[in-house]
Design a protein around this motif. Structure first.
Motif, PDB file in Angstrom:
ATOM      1  N   ARG A   1       0.837  -1.209   0.000  1.00 41.47           N
ATOM      2  CA  ARG A   1       0.000   0.000   0.000  1.00 41.47           C
ATOM      3  C   ARG A   1       0.871   1.257   0.000  1.00 41.47           C
ATOM      4  O   ARG A   1       0.554   2.232  -0.688  1.00 41.47           O
ATOM      5  CB  ARG A   1      -0.929  -0.003   1.220  1.00 41.47           C
ATOM      6  CG  ARG A   1      -2.127  -0.927   1.087  1.00 41.47           C
ATOM      7  CD  ARG A   1      -2.882  -1.036   2.409  1.00 41.47           C
ATOM      8  NE  ARG A   1      -3.283   0.274   2.903  1.00 41.47           N
ATOM      9  CZ  ARG A   1      -4.371   0.917   2.527  1.00 41.47           C
ATOM     10  NH1 ARG A   1      -5.194   0.372   1.632  1.00 41.47           N
ATOM     11  NH2 ARG A   1      -4.673   2.097   3.038  1.00 41.47           N
ATOM     12  N   CYS A   2       1.977   1.228   0.758  1.00 40.61           N
ATOM     13  CA  CYS A   2       2.890   2.379   0.763  1.00 40.61           C
ATOM     14  C   CYS A   2       3.557   2.580  -0.592  1.00 40.61           C
ATOM     15  O   CYS A   2       3.971   3.690  -0.927  1.00 40.61           O
ATOM     16  CB  CYS A   2       3.960   2.186   1.832  1.00 40.61           C
ATOM     17  SG  CYS A   2       3.381   2.477   3.511  1.00 40.61           S
ATOM     18  N   LEU A   3       3.681   1.509  -1.350  1.00 43.52           N
ATOM     19  CA  LEU A   3       4.266   1.591  -2.684  1.00 43.52           C
ATOM     20  C   LEU A   3       3.263   2.143  -3.693  1.00 43.52           C
ATOM     21  O   LEU A   3       3.598   2.981  -4.529  1.00 43.52           O
ATOM     22  CB  LEU A   3       4.738   0.205  -3.125  1.00 43.52           C
ATOM     23  CG  LEU A   3       5.387   0.105  -4.500  1.00 43.52           C
ATOM     24  CD1 LEU A   3       6.713   0.855  -4.536  1.00 43.52           C
ATOM     25  CD2 LEU A   3       5.598  -1.360  -4.882  1.00 43.52           C
ATOM     26  N   VAL A   4       2.015   1.683  -3.604  1.00 42.96           N
ATOM     27  CA  VAL A   4       1.009   1.980  -4.629  1.00 42.96           C
ATOM     28  C   VAL A   4       0.267   3.291  -4.375  1.00 42.96           C
ATOM     29  O   VAL A   4       0.154   4.148  -5.272  1.00 42.96           O
ATOM     30  CB  VAL A   4      -0.009   0.824  -4.717  1.00 42.96           C
ATOM     31  CG1 VAL A   4      -1.175   1.189  -5.643  1.00 42.96           C
ATOM     32  CG2 VAL A   4       0.674  -0.453  -5.189  1.00 42.96           C
TER      33      VAL A   4
ATOM     34  N   ILE B   1      14.630 -14.625  -8.492  1.00 46.28           N
ATOM     35  CA  ILE B   1      13.173 -14.586  -8.611  1.00 46.28           C
ATOM     36  C   ILE B   1      12.644 -13.280  -8.029  1.00 46.28           C
ATOM     37  O   ILE B   1      11.688 -12.702  -8.557  1.00 46.28           O
ATOM     38  CB  ILE B   1      12.552 -15.814  -7.919  1.00 46.28           C
ATOM     39  CG1 ILE B   1      12.969 -17.084  -8.671  1.00 46.28           C
ATOM     40  CG2 ILE B   1      11.035 -15.691  -7.849  1.00 46.28           C
ATOM     41  CD1 ILE B   1      12.509 -18.367  -8.027  1.00 46.28           C
ATOM     42  N   ARG B   2      13.273 -12.794  -6.957  1.00 42.17           N
ATOM     43  CA  ARG B   2      12.852 -11.522  -6.382  1.00 42.17           C
ATOM     44  C   ARG B   2      13.017 -10.394  -7.389  1.00 42.17           C
ATOM     45  O   ARG B   2      12.146  -9.523  -7.516  1.00 42.17           O
ATOM     46  CB  ARG B   2      13.656 -11.227  -5.121  1.00 42.17           C
ATOM     47  CG  ARG B   2      13.178  -9.979  -4.392  1.00 42.17           C
ATOM     48  CD  ARG B   2      13.740  -9.872  -2.988  1.00 42.17           C
ATOM     49  NE  ARG B   2      15.190  -9.766  -2.990  1.00 42.17           N
ATOM     50  CZ  ARG B   2      16.006 -10.647  -2.443  1.00 42.17           C
ATOM     51  NH1 ARG B   2      15.531 -11.727  -1.855  1.00 42.17           N
ATOM     52  NH2 ARG B   2      17.326 -10.465  -2.477  1.00 42.17           N
ATOM     53  N   ARG B   3      14.122 -10.403  -8.156  1.00 45.73           N
ATOM     54  CA  ARG B   3      14.323  -9.373  -9.179  1.00 45.73           C
ATOM     55  C   ARG B   3      13.261  -9.472 -10.263  1.00 45.73           C
ATOM     56  O   ARG B   3      12.748  -8.465 -10.746  1.00 45.73           O
ATOM     57  CB  ARG B   3      15.725  -9.495  -9.788  1.00 45.73           C
ATOM     58  CG  ARG B   3      16.849  -9.013  -8.877  1.00 45.73           C
ATOM     59  CD  ARG B   3      18.141  -8.849  -9.659  1.00 45.73           C
ATOM     60  NE  ARG B   3      18.600 -10.116 -10.231  1.00 45.73           N
ATOM     61  CZ  ARG B   3      19.412 -10.953  -9.596  1.00 45.73           C
ATOM     62  NH1 ARG B   3      19.819 -10.690  -8.356  1.00 45.73           N
ATOM     63  NH2 ARG B   3      19.809 -12.071 -10.183  1.00 45.73           N
ATOM     64  N   THR B   4      12.931 -10.706 -10.661  1.00 50.17           N
ATOM     65  CA  THR B   4      11.911 -10.887 -11.694  1.00 50.17           C
ATOM     66  C   THR B   4      10.557 -10.378 -11.217  1.00 50.17           C
ATOM     67  O   THR B   4       9.837  -9.698 -11.964  1.00 50.17           O
ATOM     68  CB  THR B   4      11.800 -12.371 -12.082  1.00 50.17           C
ATOM     69  OG1 THR B   4      13.058 -12.814 -12.611  1.00 50.17           O
ATOM     70  CG2 THR B   4      10.713 -12.585 -13.126  1.00 50.17           C
TER      71      THR B   4
ATOM     72  N   ALA C   1       6.184  -6.335 -10.948  1.00 54.86           N
ATOM     73  CA  ALA C   1       5.425  -5.361 -10.157  1.00 54.86           C
ATOM     74  C   ALA C   1       5.529  -3.970 -10.773  1.00 54.86           C
ATOM     75  O   ALA C   1       4.532  -3.236 -10.856  1.00 54.86           O
ATOM     76  CB  ALA C   1       5.945  -5.354  -8.726  1.00 54.86           C
ATOM     77  N   ARG C   2       6.748  -3.598 -11.215  1.00 54.32           N
ATOM     78  CA  ARG C   2       6.934  -2.284 -11.831  1.00 54.32           C
ATOM     79  C   ARG C   2       6.102  -2.148 -13.103  1.00 54.32           C
ATOM     80  O   ARG C   2       5.428  -1.137 -13.323  1.00 54.32           O
ATOM     81  CB  ARG C   2       8.409  -2.060 -12.151  1.00 54.32           C
ATOM     82  CG  ARG C   2       8.704  -0.661 -12.699  1.00 54.32           C
ATOM     83  CD  ARG C   2      10.073  -0.581 -13.326  1.00 54.32           C
ATOM     84  NE  ARG C   2      10.142  -1.331 -14.565  1.00 54.32           N
ATOM     85  CZ  ARG C   2      10.964  -2.354 -14.787  1.00 54.32           C
ATOM     86  NH1 ARG C   2      11.777  -2.785 -13.842  1.00 54.32           N
ATOM     87  NH2 ARG C   2      10.970  -2.961 -15.953  1.00 54.32           N
ATOM     88  N   GLN C   3       6.135  -3.182 -13.942  1.00 56.72           N
ATOM     89  CA  GLN C   3       5.363  -3.143 -15.185  1.00 56.72           C
ATOM     90  C   GLN C   3       3.868  -3.012 -14.898  1.00 56.72           C
ATOM     91  O   GLN C   3       3.161  -2.236 -15.540  1.00 56.72           O
ATOM     92  CB  GLN C   3       5.624  -4.416 -16.001  1.00 56.72           C
ATOM     93  CG  GLN C   3       7.036  -4.555 -16.535  1.00 56.72           C
ATOM     94  CD  GLN C   3       7.320  -3.608 -17.686  1.00 56.72           C
ATOM     95  OE1 GLN C   3       6.415  -3.070 -18.311  1.00 56.72           O
ATOM     96  NE2 GLN C   3       8.590  -3.414 -17.985  1.00 56.72           N
ATOM     97  N   LEU C   4       3.398  -3.776 -13.935  1.00 57.83           N
ATOM     98  CA  LEU C   4       1.975  -3.732 -13.597  1.00 57.83           C
ATOM     99  C   LEU C   4       1.576  -2.360 -13.089  1.00 57.83           C
ATOM    100  O   LEU C   4       0.562  -1.780 -13.520  1.00 57.83           O
ATOM    101  CB  LEU C   4       1.671  -4.803 -12.540  1.00 57.83           C
ATOM    102  CG  LEU C   4       0.198  -5.055 -12.221  1.00 57.83           C
ATOM    103  CD1 LEU C   4      -0.530  -5.606 -13.433  1.00 57.83           C
ATOM    104  CD2 LEU C   4       0.078  -6.033 -11.043  1.00 57.83           C
TER     105      LEU C   4
ATOM    106  N   LEU D   1      -0.592  -7.195  -6.485  1.00 56.50           N
ATOM    107  CA  LEU D   1       0.822  -7.213  -6.107  1.00 56.50           C
ATOM    108  C   LEU D   1       1.053  -8.063  -4.854  1.00 56.50           C
ATOM    109  O   LEU D   1       2.101  -8.705  -4.726  1.00 56.50           O
ATOM    110  CB  LEU D   1       1.324  -5.791  -5.896  1.00 56.50           C
ATOM    111  CG  LEU D   1       1.405  -4.939  -7.164  1.00 56.50           C
ATOM    112  CD1 LEU D   1       1.818  -3.517  -6.822  1.00 56.50           C
ATOM    113  CD2 LEU D   1       2.380  -5.539  -8.169  1.00 56.50           C
ATOM    114  N   THR D   2       0.087  -8.086  -3.967  1.00 54.63           N
ATOM    115  CA  THR D   2       0.200  -8.971  -2.814  1.00 54.63           C
ATOM    116  C   THR D   2       0.232 -10.423  -3.268  1.00 54.63           C
ATOM    117  O   THR D   2       1.056 -11.227  -2.807  1.00 54.63           O
ATOM    118  CB  THR D   2      -0.966  -8.753  -1.839  1.00 54.63           C
ATOM    119  OG1 THR D   2      -0.958  -7.387  -1.370  1.00 54.63           O
ATOM    120  CG2 THR D   2      -0.863  -9.683  -0.636  1.00 54.63           C
ATOM    121  N   GLY D   3      -0.635 -10.753  -4.204  1.00 57.71           N
ATOM    122  CA  GLY D   3      -0.626 -12.098  -4.756  1.00 57.71           C
ATOM    123  C   GLY D   3       0.664 -12.423  -5.487  1.00 57.71           C
ATOM    124  O   GLY D   3       1.203 -13.523  -5.359  1.00 57.71           O
TER     125      GLY D   3
END
Length: 236
Positions: free
Chosen positions: A101-104, A165-168, A173-176, A226-228
């Motif tokens: 939420r702090c990100l979005v 995998i974290r980088r992927t 997330a950024r693209q979304l 993003l949580t999912g």
């Protein structure tokens, strides 16, 4: 003899300069959003901003990259101001949704506050397609202490995901986030103008009903998605 015209007072000159810079950044933001960064020249930006001098953009900003950085920084202050109180309320939280939420929300709330039509979400999407300009965005983002704290909180609550995998997932997330905000801004502008895209359909195949939805609805959807994404099991 005609009396000499007195030079403008420093305050008036500063006000005029600020107004010119604001007109140029507003025109550039819209043109870059609509046409793409590489397709728009400084001369076209100046003309759209009502500047007769073809060198107005270079005079006030320097290069196109400097102009883009100015646009980003015009919006960054409000986004940062929105994130700060959110961070105050979630520090120490072990719930990944709080950090997402702090990100979005700081960005989507800022987009909502811009009104309709706006262009900054689509501007971001256009800038992100250029590798050099994408690095510029990253550079400015990494200078934000509040964003750094948000990302650290996100990583700390994401579980033991392998680094690759974290980088992927971070890229996903950024693209979304970037492109869904761009699409929502575009849909809101079309709806406000009474224009629909007849070729656009939902994934389920149902035609668009003309309701673009709201920024608050998109915020909730992005936090859920993003949580999912971040809590999905790792199978490799």
């Amino acid at each position: 003899m005609t009396p000499a015209t007195a030079p403008p007072a420093p305050g008036a000159r500063n006000t005029r300069t600020a107004a010119t810079r604001a007109a140029i950044t507003a025109a550039a933001e819209r043109l870059f959003a609509e046409r793409g960064v590489s397709a728009v020249s400084n001369r076209q930006v100046g003309e759209a901003a009502g500047q007769a001098n073809n060198t107005a953009v270079a005079y006030h900003f320097g290069t196109k990259t400097d102009l883009i950085r100015a646009i980003i920084r015009n919006h960054a202050q409000d986004i940062e101001a929105r994130r700060a109180p959110m961070l105050e309320s979630v520090r120490g939280s072990a719930d990944i949704r709080d950090w997402i939420r702090c990100l979005v929300l700081p960005s989507t709330e800022h987009f909502a506050a811009l009104g309709t039509p706006s262009w900054y979400a689509r501007f971001n999407a256009q800038v992100m397609t250029d590798p050099a300009l994408r690095a510029l965005i990253y550079e400015d983002a990494l200078a934000s202490a509040s964003l750094q704290e948000t990302l650290q909180g996100l990583r700390a609550t994401a579980g033991a995901i392998p680094p690759r995998i974290r980088r992927t997932r971070a890229d996903m997330a950024r693209q979304l986030l970037v492109h869904m905000c761009s699409e929502r801004e575009r849909d809101l502008a079309l709806t406000a103008a009474g224009t629909a895209d007849p070729g656009q359909q939902h994934w389920a195949g149902a035609p668009v009903d003309g309701d673009a939805g709201t920024w608050a609805e998109l915020s909730a959807d992005l936090v859920d998605a993003l949580t999912g994404l971040w809590t999905a099991p790792v199978t490799r």
